[in-house]
Each structure stands twice: as structure tokens, then as C-alpha cells.
Design a protein around this motif. Structure first.
Motif, mmCIF file in Angstrom:
data_model
loop_
_atom_site.group_PDB
_atom_site.id
_atom_site.type_symbol
_atom_site.label_atom_id
_atom_site.label_comp_id
_atom_site.label_asym_id
_atom_site.label_seq_id
_atom_site.Cartn_x
_atom_site.Cartn_y
_atom_site.Cartn_z
ATOM 1 N N GLU A 43 2.404 -8.971 7.407
ATOM 2 C CA GLU A 43 2.397 -7.887 8.384
ATOM 3 C C GLU A 43 3.572 -6.937 8.167
ATOM 4 N N LEU A 44 4.754 -7.499 7.903
ATOM 5 C CA LEU A 44 5.930 -6.667 7.679
ATOM 6 C C LEU A 44 5.783 -5.860 6.391
ATOM 7 N N CYS A 45 5.224 -6.457 5.357
ATOM 8 C CA CYS A 45 4.988 -5.717 4.113
ATOM 9 C C CYS A 45 4.123 -4.490 4.371
ATOM 10 N N LYS A 46 3.057 -4.672 5.124
ATOM 11 C CA LYS A 46 2.152 -3.558 5.441
ATOM 12 C C LYS A 46 2.870 -2.493 6.265
ATOM 13 N N LYS A 47 3.666 -2.927 7.248
ATOM 14 C CA LYS A 47 4.404 -1.972 8.073
ATOM 15 C C LYS A 47 5.409 -1.181 7.234
ATOM 16 N N LEU A 48 6.076 -1.849 6.293
ATOM 17 C CA LEU A 48 7.036 -1.164 5.429
ATOM 18 C C LEU A 48 6.328 -0.181 4.507
ATOM 19 N N GLN A 49 5.183 -0.581 4.014
ATOM 20 C CA GLN A 49 4.388 0.316 3.173
ATOM 21 C C GLN A 49 3.993 1.566 3.958
ATOM 22 N N ASP A 50 3.540 1.368 5.185
ATOM 23 C CA ASP A 50 3.142 2.500 6.028
ATOM 24 C C ASP A 50 4.340 3.374 6.401
ATOM 25 N N ALA A 51 5.464 2.729 6.752
ATOM 26 C CA ALA A 51 6.649 3.469 7.199
ATOM 27 C C ALA A 51 7.282 4.295 6.085
ATOM 28 N N THR A 52 7.078 3.881 4.843
ATOM 29 C CA THR A 52 7.647 4.626 3.710
ATOM 30 C C THR A 52 6.603 5.496 3.024
ATOM 31 N N ASP A 53 5.443 5.648 3.638
ATOM 32 C CA ASP A 53 4.347 6.430 3.047
ATOM 33 C C ASP A 53 4.023 5.977 1.628
ATOM 34 N N GLY A 54 4.079 4.663 1.423
ATOM 35 C CA GLY A 54 3.696 4.091 0.137
ATOM 36 C C GLY A 54 4.781 4.076 -0.919
ATOM 37 N N VAL A 55 5.995 4.501 -0.574
ATOM 38 C CA VAL A 55 7.089 4.420 -1.549
ATOM 39 C C VAL A 55 7.365 2.951 -1.848
ATOM 40 N N LEU A 56 7.419 2.145 -0.805
ATOM 41 C CA LEU A 56 7.459 0.689 -0.965
ATOM 42 C C LEU A 56 6.035 0.199 -0.728
ATOM 43 N N THR A 57 5.555 -0.656 -1.603
ATOM 44 C CA THR A 57 4.197 -1.178 -1.447
ATOM 45 C C THR A 57 4.228 -2.693 -1.310
ATOM 46 N N VAL A 58 3.134 -3.235 -0.820
ATOM 47 C CA VAL A 58 3.013 -4.685 -0.697
ATOM 48 C C VAL A 58 3.257 -5.331 -2.053
ATOM 49 N N SER A 59 2.711 -4.758 -3.112
ATOM 50 C CA SER A 59 2.878 -5.359 -4.445
ATOM 51 C C SER A 59 4.316 -5.301 -4.924
ATOM 52 N N MET A 60 5.103 -4.329 -4.465
ATOM 53 C CA MET A 60 6.521 -4.271 -4.827
ATOM 54 C C MET A 60 7.343 -5.275 -4.016
ATOM 55 N N ILE A 61 7.022 -5.383 -2.731
ATOM 56 C CA ILE A 61 7.801 -6.230 -1.833
ATOM 57 C C ILE A 61 7.462 -7.703 -2.040
ATOM 58 N N ARG A 62 6.180 -8.009 -2.139
ATOM 59 C CA ARG A 62 5.718 -9.387 -2.303
ATOM 60 C C ARG A 62 4.580 -9.436 -3.307
ATOM 61 N N PRO A 63 4.897 -9.418 -4.606
ATOM 62 C CA PRO A 63 3.829 -9.486 -5.620
ATOM 63 C C PRO A 63 2.921 -10.697 -5.439
ATOM 64 N N ASP A 64 3.477 -11.804 -4.932
ATOM 65 C CA ASP A 64 2.668 -12.997 -4.712
ATOM 66 C C ASP A 64 1.583 -12.745 -3.663
ATOM 67 N N LEU A 65 1.901 -11.992 -2.619
ATOM 68 C CA LEU A 65 0.891 -11.658 -1.606
ATOM 69 C C LEU A 65 -0.163 -10.727 -2.173
ATOM 70 N N TYR A 66 0.273 -9.790 -2.964
ATOM 71 C CA TYR A 66 -0.665 -8.848 -3.569
ATOM 72 C C TYR A 66 -1.719 -9.602 -4.377
ATOM 73 N N LEU A 67 -1.291 -10.585 -5.143
ATOM 74 C CA LEU A 67 -2.232 -11.369 -5.939
ATOM 75 C C LEU A 67 -3.222 -12.112 -5.048
ATOM 76 N N LEU A 68 -2.745 -12.643 -3.939
ATOM 77 C CA LEU A 68 -3.634 -13.357 -3.018
ATOM 78 C C LEU A 68 -4.628 -12.419 -2.351
ATOM 79 N N ILE A 69 -4.156 -11.226 -1.973
ATOM 80 C CA ILE A 69 -4.987 -10.275 -1.243
ATOM 81 C C ILE A 69 -6.087 -9.693 -2.123
#
Length: 78
Positions: A43-69
Motif C-alpha cells: 500500500e505504501l509503495c502505491k501511495k509513494l508512486q502516486d505521490a511522486t507522479d511515478g518518479v518512484l515506482t513500485v518496481s523501484m521501491i520493492r522489486p520483489d513485490l513487482y515480480l509478485l504483482i
């Protein structure tokens, strides 16, 4: 240096504060995530992605989650 560390280094204090507030966390916690001392929740990864307009992404913050998703290698998705 991780991408999140680079973002924290270059972002103005006001921007870091705005993003942390929008994501419902603190700037200190962002530094803990960037330093590898904490892991952001999905949830925090998604919020950070949204708050930075995609500058930070889920795959950058948690690559392990990106693979699962998405079930793909984040490097091949670029």
C-alpha cells in the motif's frame, strides 16, 4: 545508491515532506526504506508512486513485490 536514495537526496525538503504526508508516513521512514532498514508495504509503495507522479515506482521501491504483482522481470518491463 538506490533510486529512492537518489530521489531523497535531490528532492527539496518541501517535496520530501509533501510526499511523506501524501503517503501517510514520515520523511524519516522514507530514509529507512531507502537505506534498506525497512520494507515498504504494498500500500505504501502505491501511495509513494502516486505521490511522486511515478518518479518512484513500485518496481523501484520493492522489486520483489513487482515480480509478485505482475509476474514479470521489472527490467524487461521497461
Amino acid at each position: 545508491m538506490t533510486t529512492m536514495q537518489a530521489w531523497l537526496k535531490q528532492a527539496a525538503d518541501e517535496e520530501r515532506d509533501r510526499v511523506a504526508k501524501a503517503a501517510g508516513t514520515s520523511v524519516g521512514y522514507l530514509y529507512q526504506i531507502a537505506g534498506g532498514h525497512r520494507k515498504a508495504s504494498p500500500e505504501l509503495c502505491k501511495k509513494l508512486q502516486d505521490a511522486t507522479d511515478g518518479v518512484l515506482t513500485v518496481s523501484m521501491i520493492r522489486p520483489d513485490l513487482y515480480l509478485l504483482i505482475v509476474g514479470a522481470d521489472p527490467k524487461s518491463a521497461a
